[in-house]
Design a protein around this motif. Sequence first.
Motif, PDB file in Angstrom:
ATOM      1  N   LYS A 202       0.904  -1.106  -0.004  1.00 19.55           N
ATOM      2  CA  LYS A 202       0.123  -0.047   0.011  1.00 19.55           C
ATOM      3  C   LYS A 202       1.092   1.332   0.065  1.00 19.55           C
ATOM      4  O   LYS A 202       1.926   1.401   0.749  1.00 19.55           O
ATOM      5  CB  LYS A 202      -1.035   0.021   1.263  1.00 19.55           C
ATOM      6  N   LEU A 203       0.426   2.013  -0.924  1.00 20.54           N
ATOM      7  CA  LEU A 203       1.230   3.656  -0.777  1.00 20.54           C
ATOM      8  C   LEU A 203       0.436   4.438  -0.327  1.00 20.54           C
ATOM      9  O   LEU A 203      -0.883   4.489  -0.255  1.00 20.54           O
ATOM     10  CB  LEU A 203       1.361   3.843  -2.325  1.00 20.54           C
ATOM     11  N   VAL A 204       1.093   5.282   0.557  1.00 13.22           N
ATOM     12  CA  VAL A 204       0.134   6.313   1.461  1.00 13.22           C
ATOM     13  C   VAL A 204       1.123   7.581   1.409  1.00 13.22           C
ATOM     14  O   VAL A 204       2.165   7.519   1.686  1.00 13.22           O
ATOM     15  CB  VAL A 204       0.287   6.001   2.940  1.00 13.22           C
ATOM     16  N   GLU A 205       0.591   8.595   0.891  1.00 14.30           N
ATOM     17  CA  GLU A 205       0.952   9.971   0.971  1.00 14.30           C
ATOM     18  C   GLU A 205       0.984  10.444   2.332  1.00 14.30           C
ATOM     19  O   GLU A 205       0.273  10.726   3.057  1.00 14.30           O
ATOM     20  CB  GLU A 205       0.605  11.019   0.115  1.00 14.30           C
ATOM     21  N   ASP A 206       2.426  10.579   2.805  1.00 17.17           N
ATOM     22  CA  ASP A 206       2.341  10.734   4.166  1.00 17.17           C
ATOM     23  C   ASP A 206       3.905  11.293   4.567  1.00 17.17           C
ATOM     24  O   ASP A 206       4.999  10.701   3.999  1.00 17.17           O
ATOM     25  CB  ASP A 206       2.168   9.537   5.443  1.00 17.17           C
ATOM     26  N   TYR A 207       3.973  12.580   5.174  1.00 15.39           N
ATOM     27  CA  TYR A 207       5.409  13.027   5.371  1.00 15.39           C
ATOM     28  C   TYR A 207       5.794  12.943   6.939  1.00 15.39           C
ATOM     29  O   TYR A 207       6.864  13.247   7.177  1.00 15.39           O
ATOM     30  CB  TYR A 207       5.123  14.541   5.112  1.00 15.39           C
ATOM     31  N   ASP A 208       5.446  11.736   7.596  1.00 15.43           N
ATOM     32  CA  ASP A 208       5.994  11.278   8.884  1.00 15.43           C
ATOM     33  C   ASP A 208       6.041  10.097   9.365  1.00 15.43           C
ATOM     34  O   ASP A 208       6.912   9.445   9.708  1.00 15.43           O
ATOM     35  CB  ASP A 208       5.179  11.937  10.000  1.00 15.43           C
ATOM     36  N   LEU A 209       5.370   9.192   8.399  1.00 13.98           N
ATOM     37  CA  LEU A 209       5.180   7.755   8.737  1.00 13.98           C
ATOM     38  C   LEU A 209       6.291   6.821   8.141  1.00 13.98           C
ATOM     39  O   LEU A 209       6.931   7.464   6.939  1.00 13.98           O
ATOM     40  CB  LEU A 209       3.893   7.328   7.987  1.00 13.98           C
ATOM     41  N   MET A 210       6.660   6.111   8.636  1.00 15.22           N
ATOM     42  CA  MET A 210       7.793   5.189   8.383  1.00 15.22           C
ATOM     43  C   MET A 210       7.291   3.892   7.780  1.00 15.22           C
ATOM     44  O   MET A 210       6.524   3.160   8.662  1.00 15.22           O
ATOM     45  CB  MET A 210       8.877   4.693   9.362  1.00 15.22           C
ATOM     46  N   GLY A 211       7.150   3.498   6.600  1.00 16.76           N
ATOM     47  CA  GLY A 211       6.501   2.299   6.002  1.00 16.76           C
ATOM     48  C   GLY A 211       7.289   0.926   6.548  1.00 16.76           C
ATOM     49  O   GLY A 211       8.271   0.998   7.311  1.00 16.76           O
ATOM     50  N   ASP A 212       6.833  -0.166   6.144  1.00 10.78           N
ATOM     51  CA  ASP A 212       6.954  -1.341   6.426  1.00 10.78           C
ATOM     52  C   ASP A 212       6.969  -2.388   5.244  1.00 10.78           C
ATOM     53  O   ASP A 212       7.230  -1.844   4.111  1.00 10.78           O
ATOM     54  CB  ASP A 212       6.507  -1.927   7.720  1.00 10.78           C
ATOM     55  N   ALA A 213       7.265  -3.611   5.412  1.00  8.91           N
ATOM     56  CA  ALA A 213       7.052  -4.395   4.121  1.00  8.91           C
ATOM     57  C   ALA A 213       5.837  -4.192   3.467  1.00  8.91           C
ATOM     58  O   ALA A 213       5.821  -4.795   2.185  1.00  8.91           O
ATOM     59  CB  ALA A 213       7.196  -6.006   4.760  1.00  8.91           C
ATOM     60  N   LYS A 214       4.987  -3.772   4.013  1.00 10.03           N
ATOM     61  CA  LYS A 214       3.544  -3.938   3.525  1.00 10.03           C
ATOM     62  C   LYS A 214       3.174  -2.493   2.979  1.00 10.03           C
ATOM     63  O   LYS A 214       1.985  -2.406   2.394  1.00 10.03           O
ATOM     64  CB  LYS A 214       2.518  -4.941   4.126  1.00 10.03           C
ATOM     65  N   THR A 215       3.846  -1.578   3.689  1.00 12.47           N
ATOM     66  CA  THR A 215       3.175  -0.162   3.379  1.00 12.47           C
ATOM     67  C   THR A 215       4.399   0.582   3.073  1.00 12.47           C
ATOM     68  O   THR A 215       5.703   0.536   3.588  1.00 12.47           O
ATOM     69  CB  THR A 215       2.623   0.457   4.747  1.00 12.47           C
ATOM     70  N   VAL A 216       4.399   1.510   2.118  1.00 15.00           N
ATOM     71  CA  VAL A 216       5.510   2.556   1.864  1.00 15.00           C
ATOM     72  C   VAL A 216       4.915   3.748   1.794  1.00 15.00           C
ATOM     73  O   VAL A 216       3.885   4.355   1.036  1.00 15.00           O
ATOM     74  CB  VAL A 216       6.084   2.270   0.133  1.00 15.00           C
ATOM     75  N   ALA A 217       5.507   4.637   2.656  1.00 18.92           N
ATOM     76  CA  ALA A 217       4.913   6.214   2.722  1.00 18.92           C
ATOM     77  C   ALA A 217       5.642   7.007   1.609  1.00 18.92           C
ATOM     78  O   ALA A 217       7.016   6.520   1.157  1.00 18.92           O
ATOM     79  CB  ALA A 217       5.337   6.699   3.902  1.00 18.92           C
ATOM     80  N   TYR A 218       5.122   7.864   0.932  1.00 22.07           N
ATOM     81  CA  TYR A 218       5.495   8.609  -0.190  1.00 22.07           C
ATOM     82  C   TYR A 218       5.312  10.225  -0.028  1.00 22.07           C
ATOM     83  O   TYR A 218       4.380  10.632   0.740  1.00 22.07           O
ATOM     84  CB  TYR A 218       5.123   8.235  -1.668  1.00 22.07           C
ATOM     85  N   GLY A 219       6.140  10.799  -0.694  1.00 20.56           N
ATOM     86  CA  GLY A 219       5.892  12.442  -0.591  1.00 20.56           C
ATOM     87  C   GLY A 219       6.621  13.091  -1.533  1.00 20.56           C
ATOM     88  O   GLY A 219       7.456  12.527  -2.364  1.00 20.56           O
ATOM     89  N   TYR A 220       6.279  14.249  -1.875  1.00 19.12           N
ATOM     90  CA  TYR A 220       6.692  15.176  -3.211  1.00 19.12           C
ATOM     91  C   TYR A 220       7.486  16.158  -2.592  1.00 19.12           C
ATOM     92  O   TYR A 220       7.068  16.995  -1.418  1.00 19.12           O
ATOM     93  CB  TYR A 220       5.618  15.516  -4.059  1.00 19.12           C
ATOM     94  N   THR A 221       8.503  16.410  -3.347  1.00 22.44           N
ATOM     95  CA  THR A 221       9.184  17.860  -2.896  1.00 22.44           C
ATOM     96  C   THR A 221      10.129  18.324  -4.198  1.00 22.44           C
ATOM     97  O   THR A 221       9.691  17.820  -5.176  1.00 22.44           O
ATOM     98  CB  THR A 221      10.276  17.638  -1.739  1.00 22.44           C
TER      99      THR A 221
END
Length: 868
Positions: A234-253
């Motif tokens: 699962k991709l989640v736009e989040d600027y604080d979250l640290m993902g794991d094996a099933k979740t990757v946090a992403y952000g734009y800059t």
Amino acid sequence: MSASPHPPNRFALAYAGLMVRRPGTVLLVILALLAASVWGTLKLTINSNQLDLISQELDEVKDVKRIIDMVGGSGHFMLALRSSDEATLKRVSDDLAAMILADKEHVRSVSHKLPVEFAQQNMVLFVKTEDLAEGKKRIMAYLKDQLRRNNPFFIELKKTEPVKLDLQDLVDKYSSVGKRSIRDDYNISPDRKMIMMLVKPMWDTNEIGRTKDYVDKLNRDLAQYSASNAAGVKLVEDYDLMGDAKTVAYGYTGSYKTSLDDSYAIDESLTPVAFIAFVSILLITIVFFRKWAPTLIVVSGMVIGTLITLGFTYATVGELNMITSILGGILMGFGIDYGIHFVFRTRLELGAGKPYDVAIRDAIINAGRPALVSAVVTSGSFFVLMVSEFRGFSQFGFLAGCGTLILGFTLFAWSPALLSLAGRLNPALPAKLIGTMKPPATSSATGKEIRLPRPGLMLGISTVIVALVCAAAVPWNPAEPPQGKELGFFERLQYGVRFNYNTRALMPAGQPSVRLQDEINERFQISSDPIAVYTKTREEAKEVYDELTQNRQKYPTIDQVVSVYTFVPPPDIAQANAKILEEWQEELKEIDVESLPPEMQEKAGIFMKMLSARPFDVNGVPDLYAKQFRHLPSTKPENHGYLTFIYPGVDLWDGKLMLQFADETSVIHTASGKTFRASGSAQLYSRLARIVLADGRLTVLLATLWILVMHFADFRSVPLALASVIPLTVGLAMMLGFMSLFDLRLNFMNVIILPILLGFGVSHGLYLLHRFLEGTSPVVALRSVGAAVASSTLTAVAGFGALLAASHNGLRSMGLVACIGLITTLVVSFTVLAAVMQLLHDRRVRKGGGQSNGTALPGAPNGENRAA
């Protein structure tokens, strides 16, 4: 009732007569203009390309356009992925890179990894010769010890510890080229928890609209990938979250996203700002008029005038920009001023018992002169912004200046025409609609003239208070305040009102793209976007690279320089190291690799390739690396060449450091005597910053001169001209004092408010003095037009105050500074100016033999002081 201070000229009489005799025709003309203007307003668009706001003839603009043509843009759109699972992070980045690159309509290139085998194998040619010799010594000692211990006949009579191989200090020292790690193909942070993907769109950072459309599309693509990828990540736009094996946090800059967010914060603020401004102005006029009809008359005139101004904008300029887009809200606060003064003056004329047509005519004549002077002076103060090299300010000055005149004429046509038309239907209707105001009494019950008590004492106390407040704005200590500590109140005062060079303070607090950029800078120890130096040939690129890398003391703000020559080993070091490598190879011929431990044998192949490295020149750099520094195939022939990238070592959000970085890198002189120019956002913004600072000083000076000349032309008297600008000059000085007292600072956005406040602040003194010069006492003048002055000022405060609701800190600072300045000028009008007028009046009475009416004020032209 008092007569006009000047004999009305033929134009004023003709204009007033037209409003009274032909109200229907006037209204039809205004409505026809309104219809055409609404059509034009609906066709208005906002040009979000910030590059268009700067003169296209500037060297900085030409340089950036060349870079855009060469590589497709002056920065990057960055997609950062965050997860604690390295394998997941790499797999997702591979998938997303393929997906993003497939979008040929929007994406030119994407980089999330770069093969590092070549750099790894040849790094030994870059290592300092003494470090290579030390590494050889440690490795050989380790190998010989391992061979000895793996010998089946090895017998140790006295136990010894095995030789340990510790190369970490050397590995850390030479594990990157520039700041690019050569340990991994991926752009992954040292803690293995973030991958940075660099996307190069088909446009430049200044085309905000295209960037916004791309972000929307990318969000949809990422959502689809999140829902359908085979691994179930699962991709989640989040600027604080640290993902794991099933979740990757992403952000734009990156420069694309930070520019978009900054402009979006301004754009997002426009609708609520305009709404708040309109509602506030409506409420203020209702409070002061205490009737709906006059409120509707002036508010409708204000709206019509604003729409006509926007129609005029479409006809003349064709579009709005990021600066002129706030024009409507500001003009509403300024423009309603004219309608308020007309209605208040008409009430006064009606209260004197005049028929509606005579009252309307006299109101136009008596209130029209100061209104006209105020409109001309205010518009002129806007027009001085046209000298700015920054097109955002010059266009704003032109449109705001024309809009001020348009609103003045609209309200002095719409309001009298409506009342005249109502009077045609019923002569008593105008008075019922707007009400009447009895002329203020000139004497008390005892028969004495009503006057301000003890004006000298009042002036003295006011002057002391003003002086104390203004003194707070003076930088008594010329030194820079100490950094990194919270200054106490009295410590802060010694530095006066200061300028905040930190452009980060102008952006919305906690903006996610800025926070992510800071995180990337910290994780990767690299600034986000470099600037570039263009050279026609590779030989010139070598000159630039040598100048910047061999003379670091001249460029303290540079962190690193990256060029095709970054991948070419220094010839002298390469030759010395090659000799060591050759000797080393000879020594290793005696070693049987199969005798080594299995884990050593696995690395032997890579190790032997490193030993075979030999010096090479720029032609030996793989094209995979070299093409990053060459022009694209689509580049115009005149822009073919090579780029050298310079990464800043300072925080470019700090305006002072940005200016220093730009100064050091803008023009680079090489050993051959040639000069080369660097280009990029830092150069553009530093030039813009200097334009704003220079224009701020110039426009304040021009506006001040314009105001003084126009006041003298109006009053034809130096004392009266100076008296009329008391609220303006003293009020603005107090504004700066209060800013110092409350630790508010000028910045690159609110500094441009100063000439605007100069222009609007003139109205206080003009209306009060013109009424005073009709022969009335200061008390009568204040009671006659004071409410109108207060009302019109507060509507302007409402227009600017609405900016306080903006999420953009730069807009909020503009609104706050403007509100302080407007309120201080109003307070000064009712205190300092009132006391000065009372002293002038007392002198007038003494010279007139105790009679105030009809007595000429010293220094005033003939006919200035006549009472009806």
